[in-house]
Design a protein around this motif. Structure first.
Motif, PDB file in Angstrom:
ATOM      1  N   LEU A 135       0.866  -1.185   0.000  1.00  0.00           N
ATOM      2  CA  LEU A 135       0.000   0.000   0.000  1.00  0.00           C
ATOM      3  C   LEU A 135       0.900   1.231   0.000  1.00  0.00           C
ATOM      4  O   LEU A 135       1.737   1.389   0.890  1.00  0.00           O
ATOM      5  CB  LEU A 135      -0.880   0.022   1.247  1.00  0.00           C
ATOM      6  N   ILE A 136       0.723   2.078  -1.000  1.00  0.00           N
ATOM      7  CA  ILE A 136       1.577   3.278  -1.109  1.00  0.00           C
ATOM      8  C   ILE A 136       0.683   4.519  -1.007  1.00  0.00           C
ATOM      9  O   ILE A 136      -0.208   4.707  -1.834  1.00  0.00           O
ATOM     10  CB  ILE A 136       2.352   3.301  -2.433  1.00  0.00           C
ATOM     11  N   PRO A 137       0.941   5.369   0.002  1.00  0.00           N
ATOM     12  CA  PRO A 137       0.160   6.617   0.092  1.00  0.00           C
ATOM     13  C   PRO A 137       0.714   7.666  -0.862  1.00  0.00           C
ATOM     14  O   PRO A 137       1.906   7.671  -1.161  1.00  0.00           O
ATOM     15  CB  PRO A 137       0.364   7.045   1.557  1.00  0.00           C
ATOM     16  N   TYR A 138      -0.181   8.521  -1.312  1.00  0.00           N
ATOM     17  CA  TYR A 138       0.268   9.641  -2.144  1.00  0.00           C
ATOM     18  C   TYR A 138      -0.621  10.849  -1.839  1.00  0.00           C
ATOM     19  O   TYR A 138      -1.853  10.735  -1.891  1.00  0.00           O
ATOM     20  CB  TYR A 138       0.188   9.292  -3.633  1.00  0.00           C
ATOM     21  N   ASP A 139      -0.022  11.972  -1.511  1.00  0.00           N
ATOM     22  CA  ASP A 139      -0.782  13.187  -1.223  1.00  0.00           C
ATOM     23  C   ASP A 139      -0.898  14.021  -2.495  1.00  0.00           C
ATOM     24  O   ASP A 139       0.090  14.588  -2.969  1.00  0.00           O
ATOM     25  CB  ASP A 139      -0.120  13.987  -0.091  1.00  0.00           C
ATOM     26  N   GLY A 140      -2.114  14.054  -3.032  1.00  0.00           N
ATOM     27  CA  GLY A 140      -2.333  14.674  -4.333  1.00  0.00           C
ATOM     28  C   GLY A 140      -2.552  16.177  -4.244  1.00  0.00           C
ATOM     29  O   GLY A 140      -2.891  16.718  -3.200  1.00  0.00           O
ATOM     30  N   ASP A 141      -2.363  16.818  -5.393  1.00  0.00           N
ATOM     31  CA  ASP A 141      -2.648  18.240  -5.532  1.00  0.00           C
ATOM     32  C   ASP A 141      -3.333  18.406  -6.893  1.00  0.00           C
ATOM     33  O   ASP A 141      -2.680  18.330  -7.938  1.00  0.00           O
ATOM     34  CB  ASP A 141      -1.347  19.037  -5.458  1.00  0.00           C
ATOM     35  N   ALA A 142      -4.643  18.604  -6.850  1.00  0.00           N
ATOM     36  CA  ALA A 142      -5.419  18.636  -8.097  1.00  0.00           C
ATOM     37  C   ALA A 142      -5.551  20.039  -8.669  1.00  0.00           C
ATOM     38  O   ALA A 142      -6.383  20.268  -9.547  1.00  0.00           O
ATOM     39  CB  ALA A 142      -6.806  18.028  -7.837  1.00  0.00           C
ATOM     40  N   SER A 143      -4.699  20.971  -8.219  1.00  0.00           N
ATOM     41  CA  SER A 143      -4.862  22.367  -8.663  1.00  0.00           C
ATOM     42  C   SER A 143      -4.559  22.531 -10.159  1.00  0.00           C
ATOM     43  O   SER A 143      -4.905  23.549 -10.751  1.00  0.00           O
ATOM     44  CB  SER A 143      -3.967  23.291  -7.832  1.00  0.00           C
ATOM     45  N   TRP A 144      -3.921  21.558 -10.786  1.00  0.00           N
ATOM     46  CA  TRP A 144      -3.608  21.663 -12.211  1.00  0.00           C
ATOM     47  C   TRP A 144      -4.829  21.388 -13.095  1.00  0.00           C
ATOM     48  O   TRP A 144      -4.832  21.722 -14.282  1.00  0.00           O
ATOM     49  CB  TRP A 144      -2.489  20.678 -12.597  1.00  0.00           C
ATOM     50  N   VAL A 145      -5.866  20.795 -12.535  1.00  0.00           N
ATOM     51  CA  VAL A 145      -6.958  20.302 -13.389  1.00  0.00           C
ATOM     52  C   VAL A 145      -7.713  21.454 -14.054  1.00  0.00           C
ATOM     53  O   VAL A 145      -7.902  21.454 -15.281  1.00  0.00           O
ATOM     54  CB  VAL A 145      -7.924  19.393 -12.591  1.00  0.00           C
ATOM     55  N   GLU A 146      -8.148  22.438 -13.269  1.00  0.00           N
ATOM     56  CA  GLU A 146      -8.938  23.547 -13.839  1.00  0.00           C
ATOM     57  C   GLU A 146      -8.185  24.254 -14.963  1.00  0.00           C
ATOM     58  O   GLU A 146      -8.727  24.391 -16.063  1.00  0.00           O
ATOM     59  CB  GLU A 146      -9.319  24.547 -12.745  1.00  0.00           C
ATOM     60  N   PRO A 147      -6.931  24.724 -14.713  1.00  0.00           N
ATOM     61  CA  PRO A 147      -6.243  25.399 -15.825  1.00  0.00           C
ATOM     62  C   PRO A 147      -6.015  24.489 -17.028  1.00  0.00           C
ATOM     63  O   PRO A 147      -6.049  24.949 -18.175  1.00  0.00           O
ATOM     64  CB  PRO A 147      -4.904  25.852 -15.204  1.00  0.00           C
ATOM     65  N   THR A 148      -5.807  23.204 -16.765  1.00  0.00           N
ATOM     66  CA  THR A 148      -5.587  22.287 -17.889  1.00  0.00           C
ATOM     67  C   THR A 148      -6.851  22.158 -18.732  1.00  0.00           C
ATOM     68  O   THR A 148      -6.784  22.116 -19.973  1.00  0.00           O
ATOM     69  CB  THR A 148      -5.134  20.904 -17.359  1.00  0.00           C
ATOM     70  N   LEU A 149      -8.005  22.111 -18.083  1.00  0.00           N
ATOM     71  CA  LEU A 149      -9.248  22.003 -18.858  1.00  0.00           C
ATOM     72  C   LEU A 149      -9.443  23.232 -19.746  1.00  0.00           C
ATOM     73  O   LEU A 149      -9.941  23.128 -20.875  1.00  0.00           O
ATOM     74  CB  LEU A 149     -10.447  21.796 -17.931  1.00  0.00           C
ATOM     75  N   ARG A 150      -9.018  24.396 -19.262  1.00  0.00           N
ATOM     76  CA  ARG A 150      -9.114  25.602 -20.108  1.00  0.00           C
ATOM     77  C   ARG A 150      -8.175  25.468 -21.312  1.00  0.00           C
ATOM     78  O   ARG A 150      -8.533  25.825 -22.436  1.00  0.00           O
ATOM     79  CB  ARG A 150      -8.767  26.852 -19.298  1.00  0.00           C
ATOM     80  N   GLU A 151      -6.979  24.928 -21.082  1.00  0.00           N
ATOM     81  CA  GLU A 151      -6.044  24.728 -22.202  1.00  0.00           C
ATOM     82  C   GLU A 151      -6.585  23.694 -23.192  1.00  0.00           C
ATOM     83  O   GLU A 151      -6.421  23.827 -24.406  1.00  0.00           O
ATOM     84  CB  GLU A 151      -4.679  24.262 -21.674  1.00  0.00           C
ATOM     85  N   VAL A 152      -7.225  22.666 -22.659  1.00  0.00           N
ATOM     86  CA  VAL A 152      -7.818  21.637 -23.522  1.00  0.00           C
ATOM     87  C   VAL A 152      -8.879  22.267 -24.420  1.00  0.00           C
ATOM     88  O   VAL A 152      -8.929  22.023 -25.636  1.00  0.00           O
ATOM     89  CB  VAL A 152      -8.440  20.511 -22.646  1.00  0.00           C
ATOM     90  N   ALA A 153      -9.744  23.108 -23.825  1.00  0.00           N
ATOM     91  CA  ALA A 153     -10.804  23.755 -24.610  1.00  0.00           C
ATOM     92  C   ALA A 153     -10.188  24.649 -25.686  1.00  0.00           C
ATOM     93  O   ALA A 153     -10.655  24.658 -26.835  1.00  0.00           O
ATOM     94  CB  ALA A 153     -11.710  24.553 -23.679  1.00  0.00           C
ATOM     95  N   ASP A 154      -9.131  25.389 -25.327  1.00  0.00           N
ATOM     96  CA  ASP A 154      -8.463  26.258 -26.317  1.00  0.00           C
ATOM     97  C   ASP A 154      -7.883  25.422 -27.455  1.00  0.00           C
ATOM     98  O   ASP A 154      -7.956  25.799 -28.623  1.00  0.00           O
ATOM     99  CB  ASP A 154      -7.324  27.057 -25.654  1.00  0.00           C
ATOM    100  N   CYS A 155      -7.299  24.294 -27.098  1.00  0.00           N
ATOM    101  CA  CYS A 155      -6.691  23.412 -28.109  1.00  0.00           C
ATOM    102  C   CYS A 155      -7.762  22.902 -29.084  1.00  0.00           C
ATOM    103  O   CYS A 155      -7.577  22.910 -30.297  1.00  0.00           O
ATOM    104  CB  CYS A 155      -5.993  22.241 -27.402  1.00  0.00           C
ATOM    105  N   LEU A 156      -8.903  22.519 -28.525  1.00  0.00           N
ATOM    106  CA  LEU A 156      -9.952  21.967 -29.389  1.00  0.00           C
ATOM    107  C   LEU A 156     -10.599  23.038 -30.265  1.00  0.00           C
ATOM    108  O   LEU A 156     -11.230  22.718 -31.272  1.00  0.00           O
ATOM    109  CB  LEU A 156     -11.013  21.270 -28.524  1.00  0.00           C
ATOM    110  N   ALA A 157     -10.428  24.300 -29.888  1.00  0.00           N
ATOM    111  CA  ALA A 157     -10.990  25.379 -30.703  1.00  0.00           C
ATOM    112  C   ALA A 157     -10.088  25.709 -31.893  1.00  0.00           C
ATOM    113  O   ALA A 157     -10.493  26.445 -32.795  1.00  0.00           O
ATOM    114  CB  ALA A 157     -11.190  26.615 -29.828  1.00  0.00           C
TER     115      ALA A 157
END
Ligand code: SF4
Length: 231
Positions: free
Chosen positions: A185-207
């Motif tokens: 069992l391996i613990p990992y402390d995540g940081d999901a702060s990258w998700v929101e800005p990445t989704l904006r970049e994804v939308a820009d890419c698809l445009a």
């Protein structure tokens, strides 16, 4: 253009190479498929069976007891859908209009109602399993993305995630149709702060009307360009 729902792996494809992502989602030109990981899928299935025996009960699974963890597999009513590959935890992201989803392996909970994203992994290597290799950053992003998805559903999700990492034992014992594992069992402390800005970049890419440039470190586009130049 109507956009398809984007899986967690498509978001990872974007992070690896926006061009490959654009070609896949907008032009429907996909990377050739790899081989199915049938043995890994079998281990996932068996781990699910193991933890399902304790789901929603009061008994801490022995594997967690041995680690001193007072966690119980969660019995959330949405869990069957969240674990299913084609539905997963689905979010309509209003700022971009994107629909994104990902299927979790498991969810554990503690006495205070905190939920912990759990991902099962299987490998067979001589050394002890860790999360230290650079390529395993994708595993870390995976659980962080799940944490973000679940939080959009107002699930109280801890930053700590757990990897249940099964390592196939290669020793001198005869096979006899038995494959043995050491599971950590391996613990990992995540940081999901990258998700929101990445989704904006994804939308820009698809445009974009044309695909972005190839990733400079990827050899395949260069191979195709040179091979095509020959005729
Ligand atoms: S650079 Fe590599 S990853 Fe990117 S589009 Fe070309 S083949 Fe795909």
């Amino acid at each position: 253009m109507t956009l398809p729902a984007l899986s967690r792996s498509k978001i990872d494809l974007f992070l690896n190479c926006p061009r490959c992502f654009w070609l896949d989602v907008r032009a429907k030109i996909r990377q050739p498929p790899g081989f199915p990981f049938n043995l890994n899928n079998a281990v996932d299935h068996l781990l699910k069976n193991e933890f399902d025996r304790y789901r929603g009960g009061t008994t801490v699974p022995p594997r967690l007891q041995r680690e001193g963890l007072a966690l119980i597999p969660a019995a959330h009513r949405e869990l069957p859908k969240w674990r299913h590959n084609f539905t997963g935890v689905r979010v309509e992201h209003a700022p971009t209009g994107l629909t994104v989803y990902g299927a979790i392996d498991d969810l554990w909970t503690d006495a205070r109602g905190n939920h912990y994203v759990v991902d099962y992994k299987a490998t067979a290597k001589k050394d002890e399993v860790t999360l230290d290799a650079e390529w395993q950053d994708a595993y870390k992003r995976q659980v962080e993305f799940y944490q973000w998805l679940l939080r959009q559903h107002r699930v109280k999700v801890a930053d700590r995630a757990w990897f249940v990492y099964a390592n196939g034992v290669k020793d001198e014992a005869p096979f006899d149709d038995v494959l043995r594992f050491r599971t950590k069992l391996i613990p990992y402390d995540g940081d999901a702060s990258w998700v929101e800005p990445t989704l904006r970049e994804v939308a820009d890419c698809l445009a974009m009307k044309q695909p972005p440039a190839p990733a400079p470190e990827c050899v395949f586009c260069d191979y195709v360009a040179r091979a095509s130049a020959i005729g």
